[in-house]
Scaffold this active site. Structure first.
Site, PDB file in Angstrom:
ATOM      1  N   THR A 118       0.849  -1.205   0.000  1.00 52.06           N
ATOM      2  CA  THR A 118       0.000   0.000   0.000  1.00 52.06           C
ATOM      3  C   THR A 118       0.880   1.249   0.000  1.00 52.06           C
ATOM      4  O   THR A 118       1.930   1.252   0.647  1.00 52.06           O
ATOM      5  CB  THR A 118      -0.888  -0.014   1.256  1.00 52.06           C
ATOM      6  OG1 THR A 118      -1.756  -1.156   1.166  1.00 52.06           O
ATOM      7  CG2 THR A 118      -1.730   1.248   1.368  1.00 52.06           C
ATOM      8  N   GLY A 119       0.449   2.265  -0.719  1.00 51.69           N
ATOM      9  CA  GLY A 119       1.160   3.546  -0.664  1.00 51.69           C
ATOM     10  C   GLY A 119       1.486   4.093  -2.045  1.00 51.69           C
ATOM     11  O   GLY A 119       1.205   3.472  -3.079  1.00 51.69           O
ATOM     12  N   THR A 166       4.406   4.656  -3.496  1.00 48.45           N
ATOM     13  CA  THR A 166       5.493   4.047  -4.281  1.00 48.45           C
ATOM     14  C   THR A 166       4.967   2.786  -4.973  1.00 48.45           C
ATOM     15  O   THR A 166       5.203   2.556  -6.160  1.00 48.45           O
ATOM     16  CB  THR A 166       6.699   3.715  -3.374  1.00 48.45           C
ATOM     17  OG1 THR A 166       7.020   4.875  -2.599  1.00 48.45           O
ATOM     18  CG2 THR A 166       7.913   3.310  -4.200  1.00 48.45           C
ATOM     19  N   ASP A 183       6.206  -3.966  -1.458  1.00 50.09           N
ATOM     20  CA  ASP A 183       5.585  -2.985  -0.576  1.00 50.09           C
ATOM     21  C   ASP A 183       6.520  -1.812  -0.351  1.00 50.09           C
ATOM     22  O   ASP A 183       7.722  -1.883  -0.642  1.00 50.09           O
ATOM     23  CB  ASP A 183       5.240  -3.665   0.775  1.00 50.09           C
ATOM     24  CG  ASP A 183       4.133  -2.927   1.527  1.00 50.09           C
ATOM     25  OD1 ASP A 183       3.612  -3.489   2.510  1.00 50.09           O
ATOM     26  OD2 ASP A 183       3.789  -1.793   1.118  1.00 50.09           O
ATOM     27  N   ALA A 224       7.798   1.561   2.312  1.00 48.45           N
ATOM     28  CA  ALA A 224       8.197   1.720   3.716  1.00 48.45           C
ATOM     29  C   ALA A 224       8.337   3.201   4.021  1.00 48.45           C
ATOM     30  O   ALA A 224       8.537   4.025   3.126  1.00 48.45           O
ATOM     31  CB  ALA A 224       9.521   1.006   3.999  1.00 48.45           C
ATOM     32  N   ASP A 225       8.229   3.516   5.305  1.00 44.97           N
ATOM     33  CA  ASP A 225       8.436   4.905   5.723  1.00 44.97           C
ATOM     34  C   ASP A 225       9.886   5.161   6.105  1.00 44.97           C
ATOM     35  O   ASP A 225      10.399   6.260   5.927  1.00 44.97           O
ATOM     36  CB  ASP A 225       7.508   5.225   6.904  1.00 44.97           C
ATOM     37  CG  ASP A 225       6.053   5.093   6.469  1.00 44.97           C
ATOM     38  OD1 ASP A 225       5.631   5.858   5.574  1.00 44.97           O
ATOM     39  OD2 ASP A 225       5.371   4.173   6.955  1.00 44.97           O
ATOM     40  N   GLY A 262       0.644   4.637   5.774  1.00 43.53           N
ATOM     41  CA  GLY A 262      -0.611   4.596   5.039  1.00 43.53           C
ATOM     42  C   GLY A 262      -1.729   3.897   5.793  1.00 43.53           C
ATOM     43  O   GLY A 262      -2.824   3.695   5.270  1.00 43.53           O
ATOM     44  N   GLU A 317      -0.455  -5.615   5.851  1.00 43.94           N
ATOM     45  CA  GLU A 317       0.853  -5.682   5.205  1.00 43.94           C
ATOM     46  C   GLU A 317       1.761  -6.679   5.916  1.00 43.94           C
ATOM     47  O   GLU A 317       2.467  -7.464   5.290  1.00 43.94           O
ATOM     48  CB  GLU A 317       1.517  -4.299   5.198  1.00 43.94           C
ATOM     49  CG  GLU A 317       0.865  -3.312   4.243  1.00 43.94           C
ATOM     50  CD  GLU A 317       1.465  -1.927   4.350  1.00 43.94           C
ATOM     51  OE1 GLU A 317       1.948  -1.546   5.436  1.00 43.94           O
ATOM     52  OE2 GLU A 317       1.448  -1.205   3.329  1.00 43.94           O
ATOM     53  N   LYS A 349      13.933   7.589   2.353  1.00 47.60           N
ATOM     54  CA  LYS A 349      13.490   6.623   3.376  1.00 47.60           C
ATOM     55  C   LYS A 349      14.684   5.937   4.053  1.00 47.60           C
ATOM     56  O   LYS A 349      14.497   5.250   5.059  1.00 47.60           O
ATOM     57  CB  LYS A 349      12.578   5.570   2.740  1.00 47.60           C
ATOM     58  CG  LYS A 349      11.390   6.114   1.952  1.00 47.60           C
ATOM     59  CD  LYS A 349      10.423   6.874   2.824  1.00 47.60           C
ATOM     60  CE  LYS A 349       9.193   7.352   2.080  1.00 47.60           C
ATOM     61  NZ  LYS A 349       8.210   6.304   1.787  1.00 47.60           N
TER      62      LYS A 349
HETATM   63  O1  DER Z   1       1.704   2.249   5.145  1.00 45.18           O
HETATM   64  C1  DER Z   1       2.730   1.731   4.659  1.00 45.18           C
HETATM   65  O2  DER Z   1       3.524   0.979   5.288  1.00 45.18           O
HETATM   66  C2  DER Z   1       3.066   2.090   3.255  1.00 45.18           C
HETATM   67  O3  DER Z   1       3.903   1.132   2.692  1.00 45.18           O
HETATM   68  C3  DER Z   1       3.654   3.491   3.189  1.00 45.18           C
HETATM   69  O4  DER Z   1       4.104   3.923   4.423  1.00 45.18           O
HETATM   70  C4  DER Z   1       4.732   3.683   2.156  1.00 45.18           C
HETATM   71  O5  DER Z   1       4.822   5.022   1.922  1.00 45.18           O
HETATM   72  P1  DER Z   1       4.870   5.682   0.465  1.00 45.18           P
HETATM   73  O6  DER Z   1       3.499   6.228   0.189  1.00 45.18           O
HETATM   74  O7  DER Z   1       5.943   6.727   0.618  1.00 45.18           O
HETATM   75  O8  DER Z   1       5.245   4.593  -0.532  1.00 45.18           O
END
Ligand code: DER
Length: 221
Positions: A25-26, A28, A80, A82-83, A96, A102, A120
Site C-alpha cells: 500500500t502507498g 510508491t 511494498d 516503507a516509511d 498509510g 501488510e 526513506k
Molecule cells: O503504510 C505503509 O507501510 C506504506 O507502505 C507506506 O508507508 C509507504 O509510503 P509511500 O506512500 O511513501 O510509498
C-alpha cells in the site's frame, strides 16, 4: 515522485508468470501496480493479494486479478513500500495505515521486496513516528502504556475524527525520535494489552530497491 516511480516499476522485473503476488500500500507501490497493469496487458498472468481497500481498488483499476488471502497457501513475492529503512533493512511501516494486513501478507510471503525513494534510508529508525494499531476499547489507557516506553503518542486523525483502519481499529503514532533497539521495542510494544501490532518490520525484507534523485535505481543487497 520520479524516484518512487522508478523504484516501484523496477520491482516488477521480479514478477514471473503464474506467481501469487502480494500488493503493498502507498504511493510508491502505486507505480508497481501501474506497471503490473501494463505487463498484464502484454500477457503476464498473475494473481494478487491486496493489503488494503485502497490497493484493492487500484488493482481493479489496473486490471490486476485479485484473489482473497483466505484462498492462498502462500505468496511467492510481495512488493511494498516503507516509511523508513535502516542499514539492517529493519523497517518502519504504517504511514498509510495498512500495517496489519501488510505484515500478515509479508509473513505469508516467500520474498518481500521493499520499494522506496532514498529519503526513506536512515541510520536509525524513529524519526518517522511509529504507527501502532490498537483496538478501540480502552485506547486511551493503551496510549498511556505506550508513552511509558518513552515516546509521545498521538491518535491518528482523519479530519476531526479518529482514523479507522480497514480492520476497524485505531492507529496511534508514537514519536521515539530514535529507535536503537528495534527488535526489543517491537516486543515491548506488542506486549501491551490493546496493541494489535506495530509498524516495525524486523528481518522481513529480502531486497530493497531505491529510486534516486539522479534517475538511477539502486538494488541493495
Ligand atoms: O503504510 C505503509 O507501510 C506504506 O507502505 C507506506 O508507508 C509507504 O509510503 P509511500 O506512500 O511513501 O510509498
Amino acid at each position: 515522485m520520479e524516484s518512487k516511480k522508478i523504484a516501484g516499476e523496477r520491482a516488477v522485473d521480479y514478477v514471473r508468470d503464474g506467481m501469487i503476488v502480494g500488493l503493498g500500500t502507498g504511493s510508491t507501490v502505486y507505480w508497481t501496480l501501474s506497471r503490473l497493469g501494463e505487463k498484464i496487458k502484454q500477457g503476464l498472468s498473475i494473481q494478487a493479494v491486496a493489503t488494503s481497500v485502497q490497493t484493492e481498488s487500484l488493482a481493479k483499476e489496473f486490471g490486476i486479478a485479485l484473489i482473497p488471502f483466505s484462498k492462498v497457501e502462500s505468496i511467492d513475492l510481495t512488493i511494498d513500500g516503507a516509511d523508513e529503512v535502516d542499514p539492517e533493512w529493519n523497517l518502519v511501516k504504517g504511514g498509510g495505515g495498512a500495517l496489519l494486513r501488510e505484515k500478515i501478507v509479508a509473513d505469508a510471503s516467500k520474498r518481500l521486496i521493499i520499494v522506496a525513494d532514498e529519503s526513506k534510508l536512515v541510520r536509525h529508525l524513529g524519526k518517522f513516528p511509529l504507527p501502532v494499531e490498537v483496538v478501540k476499547f480502552g485506547f486511551e489507557w493503551t496510549m498511556r502504556r505506550l508513552s511509558g516506553l518513552g515516546c509521545s503518542v498521538k491518535p491518528r486523525l482523519s479530519g476531526d475524527n479518529p482514523f479507522v483502519t480497514d480492520n476497524g481499529n485505531f492507529i496511534v503514532d508514537c514519536s521515539f525520535e530514535s529507535i536503537v533497539r528495534p527488535r526489543e521495542l517491537h516486543r515491548e510494544i506488542n506486549d501491551i494489552p490493546g496493541v494489535i501490532d506495530n509498524g516495525l518490520f524486523i528481518d522481513r525484507a529480502s531486497r530493497v530497491i531505491v529510486g534516486c534523485q539522479d534517475g538511477t535505481v539502486k538494488e541493495l543487497n
